[in-house]
Design an enzyme around this catalytic site. Sequence first.
Site, mmCIF file in Angstrom:
data_model
loop_
_atom_site.group_PDB
_atom_site.id
_atom_site.type_symbol
_atom_site.label_atom_id
_atom_site.label_comp_id
_atom_site.label_asym_id
_atom_site.label_seq_id
_atom_site.Cartn_x
_atom_site.Cartn_y
_atom_site.Cartn_z
ATOM 1 N N HIS A 1 0.877 -1.183 0.000
ATOM 2 C CA HIS A 1 0.000 0.000 0.000
ATOM 3 C C HIS A 1 0.915 1.233 0.000
ATOM 4 O O HIS A 1 1.741 1.388 -0.887
ATOM 5 C CB HIS A 1 -0.919 -0.102 1.224
ATOM 6 C CG HIS A 1 -2.061 0.870 1.270
ATOM 7 N ND1 HIS A 1 -2.444 1.644 0.209
ATOM 8 C CD2 HIS A 1 -2.935 1.193 2.289
ATOM 9 C CE1 HIS A 1 -3.486 2.392 0.555
ATOM 10 N NE2 HIS A 1 -3.794 2.138 1.817
ATOM 11 N N HIS B 1 -1.922 -2.140 -9.792
ATOM 12 C CA HIS B 1 -2.973 -1.570 -8.934
ATOM 13 C C HIS B 1 -4.192 -2.476 -8.970
ATOM 14 O O HIS B 1 -4.509 -3.041 -10.007
ATOM 15 C CB HIS B 1 -3.358 -0.163 -9.424
ATOM 16 C CG HIS B 1 -4.018 0.657 -8.375
ATOM 17 N ND1 HIS B 1 -5.358 0.536 -8.084
ATOM 18 C CD2 HIS B 1 -3.517 1.595 -7.527
ATOM 19 C CE1 HIS B 1 -5.648 1.370 -7.107
ATOM 20 N NE2 HIS B 1 -4.561 2.022 -6.741
ATOM 21 N N ASP C 1 2.686 5.918 -6.515
ATOM 22 C CA ASP C 1 3.876 5.835 -5.661
ATOM 23 C C ASP C 1 5.178 5.849 -6.470
ATOM 24 O O ASP C 1 6.237 6.138 -5.916
ATOM 25 C CB ASP C 1 3.830 4.561 -4.806
ATOM 26 C CG ASP C 1 2.754 4.647 -3.739
ATOM 27 O OD1 ASP C 1 2.574 5.748 -3.189
ATOM 28 O OD2 ASP C 1 2.093 3.642 -3.471
HETATM 29 N N1 CMC Z 1 5.564 -6.255 -10.326
HETATM 30 C C1 CMC Z 1 5.587 -7.446 -10.954
HETATM 31 N N2 CMC Z 1 4.472 -8.183 -11.165
HETATM 32 C C2 CMC Z 1 3.313 -7.662 -10.740
HETATM 33 C C3 CMC Z 1 3.223 -6.425 -10.095
HETATM 34 C C4 CMC Z 1 4.404 -5.726 -9.890
HETATM 35 N N3 CMC Z 1 4.393 -4.549 -9.267
HETATM 36 N N4 CMC Z 1 1.937 -6.158 -9.783
HETATM 37 C C5 CMC Z 1 1.229 -7.210 -10.210
HETATM 38 N N5 CMC Z 1 2.048 -8.120 -10.797
HETATM 39 C C6 CMC Z 1 1.665 -9.398 -11.366
HETATM 40 C C7 CMC Z 1 1.473 -10.422 -10.265
HETATM 41 O O1 CMC Z 1 2.681 -11.092 -9.983
HETATM 42 C C8 CMC Z 1 0.415 -11.303 -10.851
HETATM 43 O O2 CMC Z 1 1.029 -12.141 -11.782
HETATM 44 P P1 CMC Z 1 0.549 -13.692 -11.942
HETATM 45 O O3 CMC Z 1 -0.889 -13.599 -12.349
HETATM 46 O O4 CMC Z 1 1.475 -14.236 -12.977
HETATM 47 O O5 CMC Z 1 0.726 -14.296 -10.576
HETATM 48 C C9 CMC Z 1 -0.477 -10.342 -11.621
HETATM 49 O O6 CMC Z 1 0.358 -9.229 -11.956
HETATM 50 C C10 CMC Z 1 -1.664 -9.854 -10.821
HETATM 51 O O7 CMC Z 1 -1.187 -9.249 -9.631
HETATM 52 P P2 CMC Z 1 -1.888 -9.313 -8.220
HETATM 53 O O8 CMC Z 1 -0.861 -9.079 -7.147
HETATM 54 O O9 CMC Z 1 -2.732 -10.541 -8.121
HETATM 55 O O10 CMC Z 1 -2.853 -8.076 -8.329
HETATM 56 P P3 CMC Z 1 -3.554 -7.382 -7.122
HETATM 57 O O11 CMC Z 1 -4.656 -6.592 -7.688
HETATM 58 O O12 CMC Z 1 -3.847 -8.327 -6.031
HETATM 59 O O13 CMC Z 1 -2.357 -6.449 -6.559
HETATM 60 C C11 CMC Z 1 -0.894 -4.754 -6.014
HETATM 61 C C12 CMC Z 1 -2.213 -5.130 -6.704
HETATM 62 C C13 CMC Z 1 -0.835 -3.239 -5.906
HETATM 63 C C14 CMC Z 1 -0.860 -5.345 -4.600
HETATM 64 C C15 CMC Z 1 0.275 -5.296 -6.835
HETATM 65 O O14 CMC Z 1 0.227 -4.771 -8.135
HETATM 66 C C16 CMC Z 1 1.624 -5.005 -6.196
HETATM 67 O O15 CMC Z 1 2.079 -5.761 -5.324
HETATM 68 N N6 CMC Z 1 2.304 -3.870 -6.609
HETATM 69 C C17 CMC Z 1 3.534 -3.469 -6.001
HETATM 70 C C18 CMC Z 1 3.269 -2.669 -4.718
HETATM 71 C C19 CMC Z 1 2.760 -1.272 -4.991
HETATM 72 O O16 CMC Z 1 3.261 -0.562 -5.833
HETATM 73 N N7 CMC Z 1 1.735 -0.857 -4.225
HETATM 74 C C20 CMC Z 1 1.139 0.449 -4.323
HETATM 75 C C21 CMC Z 1 -0.281 0.354 -4.782
HETATM 76 S S1 CMC Z 1 -1.003 1.872 -5.348
HETATM 77 C C22 CMC Z 1 -0.906 3.042 -4.134
HETATM 78 C C23 CMC Z 1 -1.464 2.633 -2.829
HETATM 79 O O17 CMC Z 1 -2.557 2.097 -2.715
HETATM 80 O O18 CMC Z 1 -0.795 2.878 -1.839
#
Ligand code: CMC
Length: 374
Positions: free
Chosen positions: A221, A260, A311
């Site tokens: 987050h 996201h 971010d």
């Molecule tokens: N880098 C590499 N792969 C990624 C990333 C990333 N940043 N984000 C998503 N993926 C991949 C993930 O590995 C998955 O792949 P697979 O289907 O092959 O397993 C696929 O994309 C779907 O990802 P998910 O984690 O299931 O998607 P989600 O909606 O649950 O997660 C998230 C969203 C924000 C937690 C995730 O994108 C993430 O961990 N990002 C990095 C942390 C980040 O930047 N967070 C800030 C969010 S925005 C501002 C805020 O709210 O604070």
Amino acid sequence: MTEDIKKGLLGIVVDETEVSKVMPEINSLTYRGYAAQDLCAKCKFEEVAYLILNGELPSEKQLKNFEKVERKERNLSKTLLESIKNFPKKSHPMDVARTAVSIMGLEDKETKDNSPEANLRKVMRIFAKTPVALAAFYRIRKGKKIIKPKNNLTFSENFFYMCFGKVPEKEIVKAFDVSLILYAEHSFNVSTFTARTITSSLSDIHGAITGAIASLKGPLHGGANEEVMHMMNKIKKPENALNWINNALDQKTVVMGFGHRVYKSGDSRVPTMREYFSKVAKVKKDKKFEKIYDIVEKVMIERKNIHPNVDYPTGPTYHLMGFDTDFFTPIFVISRITGWSAHILEQHAANKLIRPLASYKGNSYRKVVPINQR
Ligand code: CMC
């Protein structure tokens, strides 16, 4: 029977809100119906804070009054200031923010009163005092003298002044103000949902914001803006960026500042923040991080079709402004207090205890064996 589990509440609509929405028709985050980037162009942060908390943009008179209250509340009790002086110097500033708000709850005469009027008064105190508490810790841990807030400065100017002892160039202050506007609110994200969950038991606003800060700290987050900076520091120079990001993706690393839950083809806040990142880099005459930024972004989109979130540009922008990396998420806090509070007020106004179910997969029924027979 297998129950239909929605892990992470993915796609579940749990309540209604009037505070914000990502509107697909304009592909933008909106606060009370206004596009966040339009607010960035035409308003200062205090106007947006007023909008989020009160539902409408303020008139000049309403803004003046709002600013008067915020500036009047910019002081810390002796107890809170002494506590901050005694916090371990190595504490993460997010933990300082969390504990400071918790202490404010001990001291506030209206902690128990959950009426909208009392809650709005408490919000103004938390909103005004949290930056002062953070800036005090910023100075204390560096062994520097605490700088008292100044009532003739705006919210953003005052934060710079209390941390660094001076107000920077107007382009820098505007970029900071824009980042606060973009961070102010984002519907049912994890910290806001935490605040609403705590509120749903009819607990108080200090407790709800304390919990929300703990939730924001995590790297999935708000903590991502700090992680982005750690990544850029590891990359060191633009010449290393291509290899670094390709290796990271080969090793299936989650790259911070990308992806996201809501935006799947780009966070609508990014273009605005990217523009202000560039303005700050120009004032600071330092283009290194912009070059790294562009290379990593290009590879993430080409190889994974994953776009940056807000971010990603805020991390290096705050770094160029001179803030320590572990202060990036606390800056997010001083802005998001507005969004959390609006949701807390909304939750109180139409409350239903938040209490989901779980699919049990533990032991089946068994009898307790007395300790001497186990
Ligand atoms: N880098 C590499 N792969 C990624 C990333 C990333 N940043 N984000 C998503 N993926 C991949 C993930 O590995 C998955 O792949 P697979 O289907 O092959 O397993 C696929 O994309 C779907 O990802 P998910 O984690 O299931 O998607 P989600 O909606 O649950 O997660 C998230 C969203 C924000 C937690 C995730 O994108 C993430 O961990 N990002 C990095 C942390 C980040 O930047 N967070 C800030 C969010 S925005 C501002 C805020 O709210 O604070």
